[in-house]
Design a protein around this motif. Structure first.
Motif, mmCIF file in Angstrom:
data_model
loop_
_atom_site.group_PDB
_atom_site.id
_atom_site.type_symbol
_atom_site.label_atom_id
_atom_site.label_comp_id
_atom_site.label_asym_id
_atom_site.label_seq_id
_atom_site.Cartn_x
_atom_site.Cartn_y
_atom_site.Cartn_z
ATOM 1 N N ASP A 62 0.834 -1.197 0.000
ATOM 2 C CA ASP A 62 0.000 0.000 0.000
ATOM 3 C C ASP A 62 0.867 1.244 0.000
ATOM 4 O OD1 ASP A 62 -2.275 -1.688 2.134
ATOM 5 O OD2 ASP A 62 -2.583 -1.131 0.031
ATOM 6 N N LEU A 63 0.501 2.163 -0.884
ATOM 7 C CA LEU A 63 1.223 3.420 -0.948
ATOM 8 C C LEU A 63 0.717 4.337 0.157
ATOM 9 C CD1 LEU A 63 3.179 5.321 -2.426
ATOM 10 C CD2 LEU A 63 1.276 6.003 -3.891
ATOM 11 N N ASN A 64 1.624 4.769 1.014
ATOM 12 C CA ASN A 64 1.282 5.694 2.087
ATOM 13 C C ASN A 64 1.991 7.008 1.802
ATOM 14 O OD1 ASN A 64 1.272 7.218 4.515
ATOM 15 N ND2 ASN A 64 0.950 5.354 5.706
ATOM 16 N N LYS A 65 1.251 7.951 1.236
ATOM 17 C CA LYS A 65 1.881 9.212 0.821
ATOM 18 C C LYS A 65 2.315 10.047 2.024
ATOM 19 C CE LYS A 65 -0.229 9.587 -3.726
ATOM 20 N NZ LYS A 65 -0.998 10.410 -4.671
ATOM 21 N N GLY A 66 1.592 9.920 3.128
ATOM 22 C CA GLY A 66 1.975 10.683 4.312
ATOM 23 C C GLY A 66 3.327 10.258 4.859
ATOM 24 N N GLU A 67 3.554 8.950 4.859
ATOM 25 C CA GLU A 67 4.830 8.421 5.353
ATOM 26 C C GLU A 67 5.814 8.178 4.213
ATOM 27 O OE1 GLU A 67 2.938 6.027 9.205
ATOM 28 O OE2 GLU A 67 4.079 4.933 7.676
#
Lengths: 110, 112
Positions: A62-67
């Motif tokens: 999963d792409l986590n843009k925040g992290e």
């Protein structure tokens, strides 16, 4: 600067254990991220693309843009998962150059 | 499943000699790439090629390197005067808009 970081050179787990291969990226735009697998110095094979959101061989990411992360996960590791795993970022949609991380060797012990 | 084919699988050459590494990309792909992987290091981008010209190249891709698509099917990487530090695995890749990158099995170049 565009960069992909895989902090672990080697991850060793027992068969049946959960696996998480870490990947962090640095990119100013909207990245396209990939996981590639390389078995015993063979060709690089596409495992996952973040835009397809599919599960291959039980792996998900999963792409986590925040992290700024794109960690690769599998709930139950199999011995045949032992390989080198590379996280990569495409600099321009899916036709720009790929920027690779250092790679993580996954070793699944019986 | 279509594959990217690379030849030779292993090449040994003397320092200062020219080498040509060959690749046959997937037939309907339009974007072509060369990467290299020095033993124990990560995969590094060398050059990308689209519409019969170089679209991007890295700092590694200096005047000693050139690429060509001579006949509409082959895609070659030439190193004019090889150095010891050119020893590496060279991977060719191709893609099409909306698709994923497909890599060849690589050519191991050993410069002695």
């Amino acid at each position: 600067a565009q960069r992909v970081t895989q902090p672990e050179k080697l991850l060793s787990v027992f068969k049946g254990a959960p696996v998480e291969l870490k990947c962090n990226y640095s990119y100013s735009g909207s990245p396209e991220l990939f996981w590639y697998v390389q078995y015993s110095r063979q060709r690089l094979q596409l495992l996952l693309r973040h835009i397809s959101r599919e599960s291959i061989k039980g792996f998900t990411a999963d792409l986590n843009k925040g992290e700024t992360s794109f960690h690769l996960k599998k709930p139950f590791a199999q011995e045949e998962d032992s390989a080198m795993y590379y996280c990569a970022l495409s600099s321009s949609g899916n036709t720009g150059k790929l920027i690779f991380g250092q790679g993580t060797t996954l070793q699944v012990k019986p | 499943e279509p594959e990217v084919t690379q030849t030779p699988s292993h090449q040994v050459t003397q320092m200062g000699q020219e080498v040509i590494l060959r690749c046959v990309p997937i037939s309907n792909h339009l974007y072509f790439y060369w990467y290299r992987q020095i033993l124990g290091q990560k995969v590094e981008f060398l050059v990308s090629f689209y519409n019969n010209e170089i679209s991007e190249k890295s700092e590694i891709f200096d005047d000693q390197f050139s690429v060509e698509r001579p006949d509409g099917s082959n895609f070659t990487l030439k190193i004019r005067s090889t150095k010891l530090e050119d020893s590496a695995m060279y991977f060719c890749a191709s893609t099409v808009q909306g698709g994923g990158y497909t890599f060849g099995s690589g050519t191991r170049l050993t410069v002695v």
